[in-house]
Design a protein around this motif. Structure first.
Motif, PDB file in Angstrom:
ATOM      1  N   GLY A  62      -9.745   6.527  16.038  1.00  0.00           N
ATOM      2  CA  GLY A  62      -8.858   6.775  14.982  1.00  0.00           C
ATOM      3  C   GLY A  62      -9.762   5.474  13.742  1.00  0.00           C
ATOM      4  N   LEU A  63     -10.155   6.298  12.624  1.00  0.00           N
ATOM      5  CA  LEU A  63     -10.803   5.109  11.900  1.00  0.00           C
ATOM      6  C   LEU A  63      -8.966   3.795  11.178  1.00  0.00           C
ATOM      7  CD1 LEU A  63     -13.700   6.961  11.246  1.00  0.00           C
ATOM      8  CD2 LEU A  63     -13.594   5.675  12.754  1.00  0.00           C
ATOM      9  N   LEU A  64     -10.090   3.757  10.955  1.00  0.00           N
ATOM     10  CA  LEU A  64      -8.057   2.073   9.820  1.00  0.00           C
ATOM     11  C   LEU A  64      -8.881   1.995   8.767  1.00  0.00           C
ATOM     12  CD1 LEU A  64      -5.812   1.036  12.357  1.00  0.00           C
ATOM     13  CD2 LEU A  64      -4.900   2.895  10.051  1.00  0.00           C
ATOM     14  N   CYS A  65      -9.573   1.635   7.689  1.00  0.00           N
ATOM     15  CA  CYS A  65      -9.811   1.391   6.068  1.00  0.00           C
ATOM     16  C   CYS A  65      -8.633   1.216   5.227  1.00  0.00           C
ATOM     17  CB  CYS A  65     -10.800   2.949   5.650  1.00  0.00           C
ATOM     18  SG  CYS A  65     -11.728   2.409   3.806  1.00  0.00           S
ATOM     19  N   ALA A  66      -9.152   0.020   4.973  1.00  0.00           N
ATOM     20  CA  ALA A  66      -7.754  -0.268   3.179  1.00  0.00           C
ATOM     21  C   ALA A  66      -8.384   0.496   2.938  1.00  0.00           C
ATOM     22  CB  ALA A  66      -8.327  -1.860   3.332  1.00  0.00           C
ATOM     23  N   ASP A  67      -9.359   1.433   2.229  1.00  0.00           N
ATOM     24  CA  ASP A  67     -10.087   1.890   0.734  1.00  0.00           C
ATOM     25  C   ASP A  67     -10.950   2.527   0.486  1.00  0.00           C
ATOM     26  OD1 ASP A  67      -9.561   2.519  -1.676  1.00  0.00           O
ATOM     27  OD2 ASP A  67     -10.513   0.445  -3.101  1.00  0.00           O
ATOM     28  N   THR A  68     -10.807   3.615   1.323  1.00  0.00           N
ATOM     29  CA  THR A  68     -11.995   4.431   1.384  1.00  0.00           C
ATOM     30  C   THR A  68     -12.868   4.697   0.140  1.00  0.00           C
ATOM     31  OG1 THR A  68     -10.473   6.470  -0.025  1.00  0.00           O
ATOM     32  CG2 THR A  68     -10.990   6.237   2.871  1.00  0.00           C
TER      33      THR A  68
END
Length: 338
Positions: A62-68
């Motif tokens: 799982g990848l969590l990113c605030a703003d792609t």
């Protein structure tokens, strides 16, 4: 077509088909090939979720990113996905935004999908208030948590990051020694990375025997245009001759400020960005930028994660040094090693 149909057509038991799906050694090559042949003929695709539960691995991170839409974060996602795929792992991406509640909701969704590990992209996931990081510690009790370009102490939490403090300090010292009398530091927010970079700027001023003026450190969380206007307003009271920005987008705001104020780059104003993103080469003049070696950070993070998933040891924290890519927004003497 399901596992029962496959077993009947191949003339074997359901248990044998299950062993083939799970790559068990307790199946003869002849039987394995017969079962696989039937699967190919029927176009059978096993249920990945059910198979993952059987094998106790979903082969998914799982990848969590605030703003792609952020160029730096977008590049990180691309590098991570490529390198995970090279190890036969897929990725499941959540774009969380910057609100704490949404971050927690996305993380819980990934936990419910039974991913094998989590990668948090960027320091914005680490809160300065310790209690707000508790949900990350709870997640780490279930699976490895890797933080890219951020750091948090805790069991089963691992960090891979660039030394932002040293990188900014070195760049600021080079600006001063190249003839800049009054540099300013432009950054977005008091995230872990933002604070480390600010610390590096202050360190450079102290090492070169200069006072830290109240307006010399500037926060601008908006667009390129807003950064430009912020600097235009500041320049009326503080005639700075260099801008060291916490990212390349803010640095482009500084370039636009110079053009609006009719200052020559780099003669009247030197500008240094951070991240060495594609923006650094797209702007005019091309931007000198600190390269925090994002691809290497991503590669290091994935290698660390593969060791963990294979039951091997891995360091809790990996810190790398940045490079500086010199282009047209700094003086010739900035290239010198100090």
């Amino acid at each position: 077509m399901n596992i029962y149909d496959i077993s009947q057509k191949a003339g074997v038991s359901i248990a044998t088909v299950s062993r083939v799906l799970n790559n068990s050694k307790n199946v003869s090559d002849k039987t394995r090939q017969r079962v696989l042949s039937v699967m190919r003929e029927e176009g059978y695709q096993p249920n990945a979720f059910a198979r993952g539960l059987t094998l106790n691995t979903m082969q998914t991170v799982g990848l969590l990113c605030a703003d792609t839409s952020d160029p730096y974060l977008g590049s990180a996602i691309s590098y991570l996905e490529q390198k995970l795929r090279a190890h036969n792992y897929e990725s499941l991406l959540c774009c969380t935004g910057y609100e704490q509640a949404q971050k927690k909701k996305c993380l819980e969704m990934l936990l419910a999908r039974h991913v094998d590990a989590l990668v948090l992209i960027g320091s914005s996931f680490i809160e300065q208030t310790t209690g707000k990081n508790e949900y990350l510690h709870r997640a780490a009790s279930q699976m490895p948590v890797v933080i890219l370009n951020g750091s948090l102490k805790g069991e089963n939490i691992y960090s891979s990051l660039c030394d932002d403090t040293e990188a900014v300090s070195n760049a600021a010292i080079r600006l001063i020694r190249s003839g800049c009398e009054l540099p300013v530091f432009l950054y977005r927010a008091d995230t872990l990375s933002g604070l480390k970079k600010k610390e590096g700027f202050i360190k450079a001023l102290e090492l070169t025997g200069r006072p830290v003026l109240e307006d010399q450190i500037v926060m601008s969380s908006g667009t390129v245009t807003e950064a430009r206007d912020c600097l235009l307003n500041l320049h009326k009271s503080l005639p700075f001759d260099a801008v060291l920005a916490a990212d390349d987008e803010l640095a482009i705001g500084a370039i636009k400020f110079a053009k609006k104020a009719r200052l020559r780059i780099p003669d009247d104003l030197s500008v240094v960005g951070y991240n060495n993103s594609m923006l650094a080469e797209c702007c005019d003049p091309e931007l000198t930028s600190i390269d925090n070696r994002l691809e290497y950070l991503c590669s290091t993070s994935v290698s660390l994660l593969m060791n963990l998933l294979n039951g091997k040891n891995a360091p809790d924290k990996t810190v790398i040094s940045a490079d500086i890519v010199v282009r047209d927004t700094t003086k010739t003497s900035f290239k010198e090693d100090f």
